[in-house]
Design an enzyme around this catalytic site. Structure first.
Site, PDB file in Angstrom:
ATOM      1  CB  SER A 130      -0.932  -0.021   1.213  1.00 53.55           C
ATOM      2  OG  SER A 130      -1.665  -1.215   1.241  1.00 53.55           O
ATOM      3  NE  ARG A 152       5.123  10.362  -2.743  1.00 55.54           N
ATOM      4  CZ  ARG A 152       4.822  10.787  -3.946  1.00 55.54           C
ATOM      5  NH1 ARG A 152       5.783  10.917  -4.845  1.00 55.54           N
ATOM      6  NH2 ARG A 152       3.581  11.076  -4.277  1.00 55.54           N
ATOM      7  CG  ASP A 195      -4.444  -0.260   0.158  1.00 58.25           C
ATOM      8  OD1 ASP A 195      -4.250   0.429  -0.866  1.00 58.25           O
ATOM      9  OD2 ASP A 195      -4.420   0.224   1.304  1.00 58.25           O
TER      10      ASP A 195
END
Length: 472
Positions: A144, A159, A197
């Site tokens: 996620s 990131r 997700d």
């Protein structure tokens, strides 16, 4: 109940968190612009990331199979075994493991070795036949965080977000990292699909929903973080190399699921509201300057915004004046992130005499005695923060439905699959979000044809569905 200077100040703060119909429409228009730009180019700071996921089919509910799935989310790591029954239902066995805080800021090897060990333990307990026979199980990996995905089973981390900050993991293929440690432990598992997700939520809701309230058009998360995914025409994803698009078209593919990464919508703050407390929370976060939409919407940040406001009101001499100096304030009130959204849920709906339920919660959670007036202040501020959050949540949903023409035609209904603690448990969040959707360009008629349904275990089941479609 509030009087004088306190009342005036609280009303001023409430105004700063109010969201107008004019703003909503402007934000929806800008979101569509950012999304269109993100489908065409990479690395534009004003564009949404709009990550191609290489998921090119949506479940029908008839899929069958037993697969593994893992979910690395905000605070827990879940290992799941999913049995798809082929009739829109599934059976699920799972193990939830709290992620040690030190692993969120350690090294990639430490984190992925720990994950592999948890998978090993789960497989040994629940799939001993596979361990004995050596037959490898397919596993979908819900990751996620923003990734640059180059195929269904590969993607490099661009990131971190939430509380994670592991610098040496940036730019690495997270599937290869995990597979390396699984192989080292001789776990009979192959990581065959990488899914965000929110992509998992879209697939899971499509599997279970069975078009009962219209086709599922969006999968979204409103929990620790926020994000959304939807299905886009392949011809519109022009940042994908033409050779890849041609190859997919030759296989009959016409659409691909896009992970919007809408948590980073408007990082330049061209339209998003901005208060001094938003700025303070951003500076405290692991990724200042990024995910600014998420920091105004998601559960991880709402409580911290409230805490920052309470500290300011104390410094202004309006509340908690029994504490003469700031270092005498209860330690937990002075500690970032110690006021959580779960507590705000109670403040939101507290209708007890003198807000006694809130009084007990504040003493239990923050060791903070309060007066009735102070609790009224806290409740009003809570409601202002939550109302802004739910209103902003309406922006990406409305924008994607408009952009994709999902509601075009007569008597068309659409389904939105939602997952996450805020959308599922925060009192009135979905209702407030729908009220805001009705104020966007969709209008009340569009809002009435929209159905927001909870996709339970969406990310895990969706990751398993991704793995099912992969080539072994």
């Amino acid at each position: 109940m509030l009087t004088g200077e306190v009342r005036t100040r609280v009303e001023d703060i409430e105004k700063q968190f109010s969201v107008s119909e004019e703003f909503l429409k402007k934000a929806v228009t800008f979101f569509i612009e950012c999304a269109d730009k993100g489908l065409k180019v990479k690395n534009d700071p004003e564009a949404l990331l709009m990550i191609p996921t290489f998921v090119t089919s949506i479940p029908t509910g008839k899929e069958k199979g037993v697969l593994l799935a893992i979910d690395l989310g905000g605070t827990n790591f879940r290992v799941v075994s999913v049995a798809l029954n082929g009739d829109h239902t599934f059976d699920l066995v799972q193990a939830k493991n709290p992620i040690p805080v030190d692993l969120m800021k350690g090294t990639s090897d430490e984190l992925f070795r720990w994950m592999a060990e948890k998978i090993h333990d789960f497989v040994k307990e629940n799939h001993s036949n596979a361990v004995e026979s050596g037959n490898r199980l397919k596993m979908g990996f819900t990751f996620s965080f923003p990734i640059d995905q180059t195929s269904l089973d590969s993607g490099t981390l661009t990131r971190w977000s939430k509380h994670f900050n592991i610098p040496d993991c940036i730019g690495k293929d997270v599937v290869k990292l995990l597979q390396y440690h699984l192989d080292a432990l001789k776990v009979p598992v192959v990581v065959s699909a990488l899914a965000n997700d929110t992509v998992g939520t879209l697939l899971a809701r499509s599997y279970t929903g069975a078009d009962k309230e219209g086709k599922t058009k969006i999968g979204c998360i409103f929990g620790t973080g926020t994000n959304g995914a939807y299905e886009e025409d392949l011809d519109n994803i022009t940042k994908l190399p033409q050779s890849i698009r041609n190859e997919l078209k030759a296989k009959g593919v016409r659409k691909m699921v896009i992970n919007t990464e809408w948590g980073s919508f408007d990082n330049k703050l061209r339209v998003l509201p901005n208060t001094k407390w938003d700025e303070q929370v951003d500076k405290l976060s692991p990724n200042p300057g990024f995910h600014l939409f998420e920091k105004r919407v998601s559960g991880m940040f709402m409580g911290e915004i409230l805490r920052q406001i309470l500290l300011d009101l104390y410094r202004e001499g309006l509340i908690l004046q029994q504490y003469r100096t700031e270092d005498k304030l209860p330690h937990r009130l002075r500690t970032a992130w110690d006021l959580d959204t779960e507590a705000m849920s109670l403040f939101e709906i507290d209708d007890s005499t003198d807000l006694k339920a809130s009084e007990l919660k504040l003493e239990q959670m923050l060791r903070l005695p309060t007066t009735v007036e102070e609790r009224v202040v806290i409740q009003r501020l809570t409601r202002a923060i939550a109302h802004r959050s739910s209103s902003l949540a309406a922006v990406p949903i409305s924008a994607i439905l408009l952009k994709s023409h999902a509601l075009d035609g007569h008597n068309v209904n659409v389904d939105v699959g939602a997952d996450g603690s805020v959308v599922e448990f925060y009192p009135g969040f979905r209702t407030m979000m729908r009220d805001a959707i009705a104020q966007t360009q969709l209008g009340p008629k569009g809002e009435r044809r929209l159905h927001v349904n909870i996709a339970k275990d969406g990310s895990s089941v969706g990751a398993a569905l991704c793995a099912l479609s992969s080539e072994f």
